[in-house]
Design a protein around this motif. Sequence first.
Motif, short mmCIF file in Angstrom:
data_model
loop_
_atom_site.label_atom_id
_atom_site.label_comp_id
_atom_site.label_asym_id
_atom_site.label_seq_id
_atom_site.Cartn_x
_atom_site.Cartn_y
_atom_site.Cartn_z
N LEU A 539 6.44 19.11 -15.34
CA LEU A 539 5.48 20.14 -15.53
C LEU A 539 6.44 21.77 -15.19
N MET A 540 7.48 21.65 -14.34
CA MET A 540 8.23 22.98 -14.23
C MET A 540 8.59 23.68 -15.76
N ALA A 541 8.38 22.86 -16.66
CA ALA A 541 8.76 23.31 -18.07
C ALA A 541 7.82 24.28 -18.47
N LEU A 542 6.43 24.21 -17.79
CA LEU A 542 5.33 24.93 -18.30
C LEU A 542 5.31 26.12 -17.30
N HIS A 543 6.21 26.54 -16.44
CA HIS A 543 6.15 27.51 -15.66
C HIS A 543 6.59 28.63 -16.51
N PRO A 544 5.78 29.93 -16.35
CA PRO A 544 6.36 31.15 -17.27
C PRO A 544 7.75 31.59 -16.77
N GLY A 545 8.44 31.18 -15.83
CA GLY A 545 9.95 31.50 -15.58
C GLY A 545 9.90 32.91 -15.10
N PRO A 546 11.15 33.41 -14.83
CA PRO A 546 12.41 32.68 -14.98
C PRO A 546 12.76 31.74 -13.63
N ASP A 547 11.87 31.99 -12.48
CA ASP A 547 12.11 31.25 -11.28
C ASP A 547 10.96 31.04 -10.68
N THR A 548 10.60 30.53 -9.67
CA THR A 548 9.49 29.92 -9.15
C THR A 548 9.40 29.81 -7.59
N SER A 549 8.66 30.47 -6.95
CA SER A 549 8.33 30.21 -5.49
C SER A 549 7.69 28.81 -5.06
N LEU A 550 7.73 28.42 -3.89
CA LEU A 550 7.28 27.20 -3.38
C LEU A 550 5.70 26.99 -3.65
N ALA A 551 5.33 28.31 -3.41
CA ALA A 551 3.59 28.26 -3.79
C ALA A 551 3.27 28.15 -5.22
N ALA A 552 4.01 28.66 -5.87
CA ALA A 552 3.72 28.67 -7.43
C ALA A 552 3.97 27.27 -7.72
N LEU A 591 18.23 21.86 -18.90
CA LEU A 591 17.34 21.00 -18.40
C LEU A 591 15.97 21.46 -18.49
N ARG A 592 15.69 22.81 -18.67
CA ARG A 592 14.12 23.23 -19.09
C ARG A 592 13.84 22.57 -20.42
N ALA A 593 14.70 22.62 -21.10
CA ALA A 593 14.55 22.15 -22.84
C ALA A 593 14.20 20.70 -22.63
N TYR A 594 15.15 19.82 -21.88
CA TYR A 594 14.74 18.51 -21.47
C TYR A 594 13.30 18.19 -20.98
N ALA A 595 13.08 18.90 -19.84
CA ALA A 595 11.47 18.79 -19.23
C ALA A 595 10.72 19.25 -20.26
N ASP A 596 10.88 20.02 -21.11
CA ASP A 596 9.83 20.48 -22.00
C ASP A 596 9.64 19.33 -22.88
N GLU A 597 10.63 18.65 -23.34
CA GLU A 597 10.46 17.48 -24.25
C GLU A 597 9.63 16.55 -23.67
N LEU A 598 10.01 16.18 -22.12
CA LEU A 598 9.52 15.03 -21.61
C LEU A 598 7.92 15.04 -21.39
N PRO A 604 -0.46 14.27 -21.63
CA PRO A 604 -1.56 14.69 -22.50
C PRO A 604 -1.89 16.14 -22.52
N PRO A 605 -2.30 16.64 -23.49
CA PRO A 605 -2.46 18.10 -23.94
C PRO A 605 -3.44 18.73 -22.61
N ASP A 606 -4.52 17.82 -22.28
CA ASP A 606 -5.28 18.36 -21.48
C ASP A 606 -4.79 18.60 -19.97
N GLU A 607 -3.59 17.79 -19.93
CA GLU A 607 -3.08 17.66 -18.46
C GLU A 607 -2.18 19.04 -18.51
N ARG A 608 -1.54 19.20 -19.74
CA ARG A 608 -0.37 20.52 -19.81
C ARG A 608 -1.33 21.89 -19.85
N HIS A 609 -2.64 21.71 -20.37
CA HIS A 609 -3.50 22.89 -20.30
C HIS A 609 -4.09 22.95 -18.75
#
Length: 945
Positions: A539-552, A591-598, A604-609
């Motif tokens: 799911l971290m591949a769906l984060h807008p980036g470039p990095d994330t906090s713990l709460a995000a 690794l982000r590209a790999y996570a995005d593939e995974l 499923p699409p509804d989970e990603r949305h």
Amino acid sequence: MGEHLRFAVLGPVRGWRGPDEVDLGPPKQRAVLATLLLGEGAQVSVQTLVDAVWGTESPGSALSSLRTYVYRLRQELGPPAILSAGDGYQIPTCPDSLDLTAFRHLVGRAEQARCDDDGKSAAGYLNDALAHWQGTALAGLRGEYVQAQRDRLERLRLSALEACFAVRLDLGEHTDIAGELAALVAEHPLDERFRELLMLALYRSGRQAEALMTYSEARSLLAEELGIDPGPELRTMYERILRADDALTAPPAPAHPPQQTPRPTTPAQLPVDLPAFAGRAAELTEVDMMLDGDDGIPAHVGVAVITGMAGVGKSTFAVHWAHRVAARFPDGQLYINLRGFDPSGLPVSPDQALRTVLESFGTEPTGLPQDSDALAACYRTHLAGRRLLLLLDNARDARQVRPLLPANPGCMVIVTSRNRLSSLIATDGARPVHLDALSIAEGRDVLARRLGADRAAAEPAAVDEIIEHCARLPLALSIVAARALTRSAFPLATLAAQLAQDQSRLTTLSDRDAAADVRAVFSWSYHALTPAAARLFRLMALHPGPDTSLAAAASLAGLTVPHTHQLLTELTEAHLVDEPVPGRYALHDLLRAYADELTHATDPPDERHATRLRVLDHYLHSAHRAGRAYSPDRNAIALPAASCGVQAEDFPAGPERTGSAAGWLDTEQAVLMAAIRTAAAHGCDRHTWQLAWAIGHHLDRRAHWHDLEATQHLAMEAAMRLEDPSAQAHVHQNLARAATCLGRVVQARTHMERAVELFTAAGEITACADAHRQLSWVAEQQGDLEAALSHAEQSLARHRAADEPGPRIAAALNAVGWCHILLGHHQQALAHCQEALAIPEVHRRPYLAADIWDSIGLAQHHLGRHLDAVAGYEQALALYREVGVAQAEADTLRRLGDTHLASGRVEQARSAWTQALAVLERLDHADRHAVRVQLDTLVTNPPRR
């Protein structure tokens, strides 16, 4: 941005766009431009411009003609050149854009060199400064104002000439300059400074009699022309020459040791070096060879471009080399990730990178120019004379890098990129250093350092197999090593066999030239994760980036913060997630590209949305809370409830609340910008415009008006798709703010008038009242003061009709009062501002109270009540300092100085302006030049008592 604009006033008034000279129009139009340029970036009021061009007996059509001239100049120069500011206009300047500013800058550097006892450098700077003079200043223009300014500039030139000859005397050049000084004395026979220098030059050249004759000529001339005797300095020089003072034969020693200028905070931003770095000896030596100047630093600007495929270790190599040589660059080591290939958003723009560097040295964002060329010039000026190491990581192309190249020798730039940046190499002298996959020997060294020499030596064949299966890529080897360390009982041969089995299903992940793929290596670490950690990684591949906090990250997964922290710890230990700074987590782009593939293959699409909505809700609700803490009186928008599982940030109560919110907005700004782009790309229109609204005030206060405008354009597209008039009105309001600050005031007024229409139609009384107050400010920037007053009064009437809270009414009263001041209705202004101050809630809003006290001070000043004006300004200053609004503090100090001067308190005026100058210098603000002129005028032309 257009081509670079340059102007000259130290001679005929001229302008150039790039290499081409610009037609500046008839004399009066040139006079308008010259008056703005003489402000050196400061606001020049409309009245000052009228007086300068037409004199005190100006015709009734002067204001209309002035606006026509400004319009024509903007058409010729381009809109960003002349900005509307307050009740006038301004042209941002820097040493690269105006010869007068360059002259002052070089004279300042000469003064510093003299303090440092570096006469040779001081002479060089002064010669360069004087070379900017191309004849009589402001040649071709007429009028009392122009002549007064011409006389002022001539005094500056003569002072620089005096300093230049004094330095050359100290350097022993007395024989060479005696003739030049004699000519200067003939040109300025009553100027005793040059006679004193000529006498010393003649004496040191063995011409004592001529030196004494020079004094006799001065005494006769002064007695005949002015009826006075020579001044004490000239008389002292005469007496010392008469007695052949030994101290005159050599440059005198300084009376005090030169004061050391305090060194500003030195940036040390390099990421942590890799303790187990191995290999790359040849490439390290190749970069070392660029340090061929004195003291092991480059004799020119050194630029190394480190290229290679993803995962080859470019960033690790650059960071390691930078740490090796950091001590050679005592003025700082800067690091910027340009994110040229970041799949989460757009690359960092050159303007954003320039601002980051300047802010690293303590420059206030509000003091920086908005024009790209001016910003780059400010950057080069700030770096002048410094020995800096600049690491630009992940560059996309040469255009992204070129504005960041320093202009002065002694600096080193190291750039990493997947692209070869050929034009940077061809035109900017950069040296390419290409990193291929590691050799077998280097791969062995890497694994030996990671696993321990004994374990690697025990299974040499397995080590070689692992190296080949990992395509000899450092990133893949580090992941394999991490797995081997966590499974110390496993033979390395087992790991090698597993890699071999995976080869049949591997495809090239990111580079066609790769001998093998690293997906199998990633899959090892991924399949070893617990299910919850594996899900978070995907799911971290769906984060807008470039990095994330713990709460995000917790919001992304819909989990609690403690649970998410455990999962992130598992991911960092598996080397699938980095923690570059405590509490911030990021994925390498492979690794982000790999996570995005995974995630596309597994979730499923509804989970990603749902995941995407949770993370957007996190940033929307967090930014909204931060904005409310940051600006409590801003009219807030209504947000729907956050999705289940969202962990929004909260901010502590009490005095630290504002600082905490501002700090969060600063830290998350890049992520918030990426979140807006993500929301727009995925059709989340409500999130798009509301996120843009939530960070709008922050971007404005940080002077990031180009970013403000870009986000609001996305917001407007979303609001139009939603067919939401209220949303459109809010966006028009923010677009107006950006347009005004970027000098497009006509466009801004159109936006604000549309915002008022939409808020009125929607029946949003408070928002409409606030919009009228902003429209008042926009009209003021246009010089339409009657309209400004009308809109301020409408804002006040609407707030009162709606029985709004006190602070809003007070702000509107102050706006009405301010407009009355600008129109000359000072008694009415005072009445409105005093009514605002009497509202009890105002005193719990120090920023608002400060604004009101400042207005009261200005009204009292114009009414001639100077003591009351001083009292008002001092109240404003105390409050501005309490809330830390440095720009407003400087503005009030300048007005306080005006009041002191008007009442004959010259020393108090000097003190106020000196304090204002110190603040503006700290902000690196363009107005500092105007304050220096005021202080210089007090010295060279003190008021008559």
